[in-house]
Design a protein around this motif. Structure first.
Motif, PDB file in Angstrom:
ATOM      1  N   GLN A  85       0.853  -1.195   0.000  1.00 42.55           N
ATOM      2  CA  GLN A  85       0.000   0.000   0.000  1.00 42.55           C
ATOM      3  C   GLN A  85       0.885   1.240   0.000  1.00 42.55           C
ATOM      4  OE1 GLN A  85      -3.191  -0.088   2.818  1.00 42.55           O
ATOM      5  NE2 GLN A  85      -3.430   2.138   2.850  1.00 42.55           N
ATOM      6  N   PRO A  86       0.528   2.246  -0.796  1.00 37.90           N
ATOM      7  CA  PRO A  86       1.358   3.459  -0.828  1.00 37.90           C
ATOM      8  C   PRO A  86       1.277   4.251   0.465  1.00 37.90           C
ATOM      9  CG  PRO A  86      -0.650   3.791  -2.080  1.00 37.90           C
ATOM     10  CD  PRO A  86      -0.616   2.331  -1.719  1.00 37.90           C
ATOM     11  N   LEU A  87       2.349   4.936   0.777  1.00 33.29           N
ATOM     12  CA  LEU A  87       2.383   5.801   1.952  1.00 33.29           C
ATOM     13  C   LEU A  87       1.893   7.190   1.574  1.00 33.29           C
ATOM     14  CD1 LEU A  87       5.939   4.833   3.281  1.00 33.29           C
ATOM     15  CD2 LEU A  87       3.753   4.070   4.201  1.00 33.29           C
ATOM     16  N   ASP A  88       1.415   7.910   2.552  1.00 32.14           N
ATOM     17  CA  ASP A  88       0.991   9.293   2.347  1.00 32.14           C
ATOM     18  C   ASP A  88       2.231  10.170   2.406  1.00 32.14           C
ATOM     19  OD1 ASP A  88      -0.083  11.785   2.276  1.00 32.14           O
ATOM     20  OD2 ASP A  88      -1.186  11.634   4.175  1.00 32.14           O
ATOM     21  N   ARG A  89       2.747  10.538   1.233  1.00 29.56           N
ATOM     22  CA  ARG A  89       4.009  11.290   1.188  1.00 29.56           C
ATOM     23  C   ARG A  89       3.899  12.682   1.817  1.00 29.56           C
ATOM     24  NH1 ARG A  89       7.673   8.926  -2.506  1.00 29.56           N
ATOM     25  NH2 ARG A  89       7.137   6.722  -2.653  1.00 29.56           N
ATOM     26  N   ASP A  90       2.680  13.152   2.056  1.00 28.35           N
ATOM     27  CA  ASP A  90       2.494  14.484   2.641  1.00 28.35           C
ATOM     28  C   ASP A  90       2.317  14.444   4.161  1.00 28.35           C
ATOM     29  OD1 ASP A  90       2.613  15.788   0.153  1.00 28.35           O
ATOM     30  OD2 ASP A  90       0.506  15.328  -0.224  1.00 28.35           O
ATOM     31  N   SER A  91       2.384  13.263   4.742  1.00 28.32           N
ATOM     32  CA  SER A  91       2.143  13.135   6.175  1.00 28.32           C
ATOM     33  C   SER A  91       3.345  13.597   6.996  1.00 28.32           C
ATOM     34  CB  SER A  91       1.818  11.680   6.538  1.00 28.32           C
ATOM     35  OG  SER A  91       2.975  10.871   6.403  1.00 28.32           O
TER      36      SER A  91
END
Length: 285
Positions: A193-199
């Motif tokens: 699952q992709p990570l939230d790069r803006d977190s």
């Protein structure tokens, strides 16, 4: 200060009161000047101190080849950057950016397009530096009445990443960016699952990786914790620990150095924070 060499009417090499070589700029500073003469302090606009062992003569020659208004513009636009970084202005970075922009301007005038494929990586990994870089491009376009494309911010951002970590090596910064992208691919692949790069957690992890990269480059990896502490982390976060070991394998291959168990434990903690915050399912064993 005494003049050591005159590059042109506006740029000279001098020796300061501490005995170091500095490059000085100022309108008419080098006009009819000769080596050995005293520098007229009223004409000095900027003092450049070559860093990272850079040759002062080469620095001065490069500076003399650039348009003074472009150098001064870059110097002024970067002032907020140095303030936010809480550090003294970097002469090397000012010169590097002015040199890059000078070439970019000539390229645009000749109708030559440049392709920068790292926009996605830079936006995700270095949002702060990209924002600064976009301000630089906007200022250059506004004040010099140019039309540099928005993508010119990408290489400028890389220069600013380089400046923020004092690596003195832009090639190392580009290499670091490629490694970071691969690390995220490994984590996302492990948990499907992709990570939230803006977190916030991703931002923290990127900061950790950047300092880790500097530690490896300086051969100063962390290795102070007792085995019991490291075992406790591995036991508490088994999935994250397995993933962290995969990441460490990649880092060892890319960086050419073994990764200490302490560093792997820190990677484990960050991976655990990333995956738990994102509610990512456990990877298949």
């Amino acid at each position: 200060m005494h003049i050591l060499r005159v590059f042109n009417t506006n740029v000279v090499l001098a020796r300061d009161a501490d005995g170091g070589e500095v490059v000085l700029t100022g309108r008419g500073l080098g006009f009819q000047a000769r080596p050995g003469q005293e520098v007229d302090p009223t004409k000095v606009i900027r003092v450049f101190r070559p860093e990272d062992g850079r040759n002062a003569d080469n620095f001065g020659e490069m500076l003399a080849a650039l348009a003074p208004e472009l150098v001064h513009l870059v110097d002024r636009v970067l002032a907020p950057v140095w303030a936010e970084l809480r550090r003294e202005p970097s002469s090397t970075t000012v010169l590097a950016l002015a040199d890059h922009l000078s070439f970019a301007i000539k390229r645009i005038e000749r109708g030559m397009d440049a392709v920068y494929p790292l926009r996605a990586e830079v936006a995700h990994l270095y949002p702060r530096e990209l924002h600064w870089a976009e301000n630089v491009v906007a200022a250059v376009n506004d004040e010099l009445e140019l039309d540099l494309p928005a993508d010119e911010a990408i290489p400028i951002a890389m220069h600013l990443v380089n400046a923020a970590f004092d690596s003195g090596n832009l090639a190392l910064t580009y290499r670091m960016t490629g490694v970071f992208s691969q690390v995220f691919e490994v984590i996302e692949g492990a948990f499907s699952q992709p990570l939230d790069r803006d977190s916030v957690n991703v931002a923290r992890f990127i900061t950790h990786l950047r300092y880790f990269f500097v530690r490896v480059h300086s051969e100063e990896q962390v290795q102070d914790h007792p085995t019991s502490f490291l075992d406790a982390i591995a036991t508490a976060y088994p999935d994250a620990h397995r993933c962290a070991r995969r990441v460490a394998d990649i880092l060892e291959l890319r960086l050419g150095q073994p990764i200490t168990e302490d560093e792997i434990s820190y990677l484990t903690l960050h991976v655990a924070r990333l995956t738990q915050a994102a509610s990512i399912r456990k990877p298949e064993k």
